[in-house]
Design an enzyme around this catalytic site. Structure first.
Site, mmCIF file in Angstrom:
data_model
loop_
_atom_site.group_PDB
_atom_site.id
_atom_site.type_symbol
_atom_site.label_atom_id
_atom_site.label_comp_id
_atom_site.label_asym_id
_atom_site.label_seq_id
_atom_site.Cartn_x
_atom_site.Cartn_y
_atom_site.Cartn_z
ATOM 1 N N GLU A 1 0.846 12.663 -0.835
ATOM 2 C CA GLU A 1 1.013 13.747 0.130
ATOM 3 C C GLU A 1 2.480 14.089 0.395
ATOM 4 O O GLU A 1 2.778 15.143 0.953
ATOM 5 C CB GLU A 1 0.315 13.420 1.440
ATOM 6 C CG GLU A 1 0.970 12.342 2.274
ATOM 7 C CD GLU A 1 0.050 11.852 3.369
ATOM 8 O OE1 GLU A 1 0.508 11.758 4.506
ATOM 9 O OE2 GLU A 1 -1.124 11.578 3.083
ATOM 10 N N ASP B 1 0.820 -1.215 0.000
ATOM 11 C CA ASP B 1 0.000 0.000 0.000
ATOM 12 C C ASP B 1 0.850 1.260 0.000
ATOM 13 O O ASP B 1 1.804 1.378 0.778
ATOM 14 C CB ASP B 1 -0.919 0.031 1.224
ATOM 15 C CG ASP B 1 -2.015 -1.020 1.142
ATOM 16 O OD1 ASP B 1 -2.317 -1.470 0.032
ATOM 17 O OD2 ASP B 1 -2.569 -1.383 2.203
ATOM 18 N N CYS C 1 -11.555 1.521 0.880
ATOM 19 C CA CYS C 1 -10.366 1.469 1.739
ATOM 20 C C CYS C 1 -10.535 0.305 2.700
ATOM 21 O O CYS C 1 -11.474 -0.490 2.583
ATOM 22 C CB CYS C 1 -10.210 2.812 2.483
ATOM 23 S SG CYS C 1 -8.559 3.094 3.175
ATOM 24 N N HIS D 1 -15.850 5.195 4.848
ATOM 25 C CA HIS D 1 -15.740 6.157 5.928
ATOM 26 C C HIS D 1 -17.104 6.555 6.484
ATOM 27 O O HIS D 1 -17.189 7.249 7.493
ATOM 28 C CB HIS D 1 -14.983 7.402 5.461
ATOM 29 C CG HIS D 1 -13.566 7.116 5.063
ATOM 30 N ND1 HIS D 1 -13.197 6.865 3.767
ATOM 31 C CD2 HIS D 1 -12.432 7.022 5.798
ATOM 32 C CE1 HIS D 1 -11.893 6.629 3.723
ATOM 33 N NE2 HIS D 1 -11.407 6.724 4.937
ATOM 34 N N CYS E 1 -5.113 6.458 -1.407
ATOM 35 C CA CYS E 1 -6.276 7.112 -0.806
ATOM 36 C C CYS E 1 -6.645 8.377 -1.570
ATOM 37 O O CYS E 1 -5.978 8.772 -2.512
ATOM 38 C CB CYS E 1 -5.991 7.453 0.656
ATOM 39 S SG CYS E 1 -5.845 5.999 1.712
#
Length: 744
Positions: free
Chosen positions: A592, A586, A715, A683, A630
């Site tokens: 980011e 992963d 996820c 989520h 993500c």
């Protein structure tokens, strides 16, 4: 004399008090007054910490029940049409419906899109602008917090997100910049209300000034801030962070504001130009305490570099953290897992306040010279890139795909999950007992085997095609590996907020990294022994382990990443040796870590992509490598994602209404290998309907060939409960069977 302040403080509470109150409220275990009281207590303690440390101002407005961007959306009336019914008479529940799709009151609804806050692991709720978007100010919460802090004797400095940054963060039809004339009157009125509330200073965050902005956005700053300055009865502090200002430095200081904050951790070279750009009535806030790491600051360095600035500016020099302290744990004094000798090297948010005061006094005339830090000399990033230059799998994807298809014989539209299954209260209690030495290793392992067996049994019943072991042994996808690898330090209470009530406890990279033993092999091998279907080996990739840890500051990040990649390569080899032929590595944090300025992209991707490929460079062609990413803006990094060359990539996309998918299936070629866009949002506690999933699969098949499409949730399922997971996965599998039958 220099002044001290901060841009923001963690809002979870020193022992995650807010998280526990939020989740208790969502479950119906406490009522709304109890939740409000918990929030008030957290705010009070945060403000008291700043006052006790001697800061000149107490920052107010950085508190949020879920997210600070969502705070602004509610404050300006940016509520999508689907939320207008159900809980409009209960503002807090309306807020939670926007954030997570469900609240104690109101009907369930699709939650707002969520993505990363610049280059951090914090997720914000994306403002959704309609074509005829109108704005309406309701600053009741912010004004109430200002009054609350003032009643406790604090010299308040409210903080708000600036209008340009707020619009930049949103999405809608056309350019969100076109909405600025409609939004500005709300900001004008907000500043008037804050001035009426006796706020001497207002901090306005405009971190997009650290980006490569289109000229039209740069041109919008001056007229916008002229309007704000004319209306404001408070002084305005413009705050930038996360990136150098560069071509926007003169623009920032030329705005009609009373002060500018710069991130001197990310851009120490800009201190001198900032001083030169300062006009005689402006203050300069210099962020010298790292708001994104836990290592103590080299205060001797800043005493040396800022002494002439302090002499020149006097009380017009403000000292601060580089950014909000939201990204660091709350208080080192709550740590029980760290030895005292370790604690001396670290500073959590509370200790960073003390560092500011120490530096302030060190800049006073006649102050004693502070002791200097020692630095470790090390290899450069260029050395790392050279070592990674030839780390490629020997076979190209088409050749690998053919032999993998022969080996696995998977059906069209294979179904799987991302890796984790619910971490139940029972499992957490067993882990706590083992950590506290209340049960033996043998008893702990037996419980984990039982959890894994149950996860395999449930997946077999549901009819999934590629299984996972469920990660019962893992507390967190990064922390777990940090505990297995040498070179990491682990904390007991080093929690930071990721989103909403979700907190993570990043390990600290404190030395050279190596793998003393296998980390996942026994659990993957055991899980595979329970099923004839393939069970994925599950690893967190080297870039994500690096980016979701607190890194060393004495060596290049690239070197730490290479050390992690070497350890993971050995783990991949060991998994393959025991028969695990599908391995997921992963990399949700790849995006980011990208520098916010395009000029730094190539250097980053050279080593980040190289480290991922190094990890799986030795596997056989019939071993299938998966990766997962993500929520993020993938378009800007698509070349790097393709360069990873994973056989299968899964992405979070459901909350974006599958818009993120366009990067992977667009006109530019998209992702050439296999792809599993998440077809439902994990989520949110809402369970997707079967018909809805069939519709989404049809949408996906319009842009992705059936032979390359995988079906999976967004996820990992760690944060959900088994009732939600079972129903959602059953609907997902049945929807897939329906569409398969149509394709035959």
């Amino acid at each position: 004399m220099a002044q001290t302040h901060i841009l923001g403080y963690p809002r979870i509470g020193a022992r995650r008090e807010l998280k526990r109150a939020q989740e208790a409220y969502w479950k119906g275990e406490i009522d709304q007054p109890a939740l409000l009281a918990a929030g008030s207590q957290v705010r009070s303690k945060n403000w008291q910490a700043q006052q006790a440390a001697g800061l000149a101002f107490t920052t107010v407005g950085d508190f949020a029940w879920y997210d600070q961007v969502l705070n602004h959306s509610l404050m300006f009336g940016v509520i999508p049409e689907r939320f207008e019914q159900g809980a409009a008479d209960n503002r807090l529940d309306q807020y939670f419906r926007l954030a997570r799709g469900r609240a104690p009151s109101g009907e369930p609804v699709a939650a707002s899109a969520m993505t990363k806050w610049f280059d951090t692991n914090y997720h914000y709720l994306v403002p959704e602008f309609s074509g005829d978007q109108q704005f309406q100010l309701n600053a009741e919460w912010l004004l109430a917090e200002v009054k609350e802090a003032q009643s406790l004797g604090h010299n308040v400095k409210p903080v708000i997100i600036g209008p340009l940054t707020y619009l930049w963060l949103g999405r809608g039809e056309g350019s969100s910049l076109d909405l600025l004339p409609r939004l500005l009157p709300c900001y004008v009125e907000l500043l008037k209300q804050l001035a009426s509330a006796a706020a001497q200073w207002v901090q306005i965050d405009e971190p997009i000034l650290g980006l490569d902005l289109p000229q039209v956005w740069r041109d919008a700053f001056a007229p916008a801030y002229e309007n704000l300055a004319k209306a404001s009865g408070s002084k305005l502090l413009l705050a930038t962070y996360f990136s150098p200002l560069r071509e926007n430095l003169e623009l920032a200081f030329a705005l009609p504001v009373d002060g500018v904050h710069i991130d001197a951790v990310r851009a120490p070279e800009e201190v001198a130009p900032a001083v030169a750009a300062l006009n005689k009535r402006q203050v300069l806030s210099v962020g010298v305490i790292n708001g994104r790491n836990v290592w103590r600051t080299d205060l001797a360095r800043w005493q040396r570099e800022l002494s002439p600035v302090a002499e020149q500016l006097g009380d017009r020099l403000w000292l601060s953290a580089s950014c909000s302290l939201l990204h660091t744990p709350v208080d080192l004094e709550t740590e029980t897992a760290l030895a005292d000798i370790r604690k001396q090297k670290f500073a959590y948010s509370r200790q960073k306040l003390d560092e500011l005061q120490t530096l302030k006094h060190a800049l006073e005339p006649g102050a004693k010279t502070l002791s200097a830090f020692s630095k470790t000399e090390s290899r450069s990033e260029a050395d790392v890139r050279e070592e990674l230059a030839s780390t490629w799998r020997a076979q190209a994807y088409p050749e690998r795909a053919a032999v993998q298809s022969t080996r696995w014989q998977l059906p069209l539209l294979p179904t799987t999950t991302i890796g984790s299954f619910p971490q139940t209260d029972v499992l957490r209690e067993v882990r706590r007992k083992f950590r506290n030495q209340e049960i033996s290793q043998q008893d702990y392992d037996a419980h984990l085997r039982a959890e894994i067996a149950e996860a395999i049994r449930r997946q077999e019943i549901l009819g999934l095609d590629v299984l996972v072991h469920g990660e019962a042994e893992r507390n967190d996808m990064v922390e777990y590996f940090g505990e297995q690898l040498d070179g990491f330090v682990h904390t007991g209470n080093g929690w930071v907020q990721s989103y909403g009530s979700r907190c993570v406890k990043p390990p600290i990279i404190a030395g050279d990294i190596s793998r003393p033993h296998a980390m996942t092999v026994q659990w993957s091998e055991y899980a595979q022994s329970l099923s004839k279907k393939p069970v994925k080996g599950m690893l967190t990739g080297p870039v994500t382990i690096l980016n979701w840890s607190f890194p060393r500051e004495d060596i290049p990040r690239a070197l730490s990443c290479l050390q992690i990649a070497k350890a993971l390569r050995d783990e991949v080899q060991d998994l393959e040796a025991v028969g695990i032929g599908i391995i997921q590595i992963d990399e949700p944090a790849l995006r980011e870590g990208v520098p916010l300025r395009e000029s730094g992209h190539k250097e980053y991707f050279d080593w980040a992509v190289g480290c991922f490929r190094y990890t799986c460079s030795q596997v056989r062609p019939d071993t299938q490598i998966h990766t997962h990413m993500c929520y993020s803006n993938f378009n800007a990094i698509m070349d790097a994602i393709v360069a990873l060359d994973a056989d299968v990539i899964t992405i979070e996309s459901a909350r974006s209404d599958l818009r993120l998918l366009q990067a992977f299936a667009g006109d530019g070629g998209g992702y050439p290998n296999e792809i599993g866009p998440g077809i439902y949002d994990i989520h949110s506690p809402n369970v997707p309907e079967r018909a809805e999933l069939v519709k989404r699969l049809h949408q996906l098949l319009k842009v992705i060939p059936a032979e390359k499409l995988w079906v999976n949730p967004d996820c990992g399922l760690k944060t959900r409960n088994w009732a939600e997971v079972g129903s959602a996965l059953l609907n997902m599998v049945e929807a897939t069977r329906t569409v398969r039958a149509e394709l035959v």
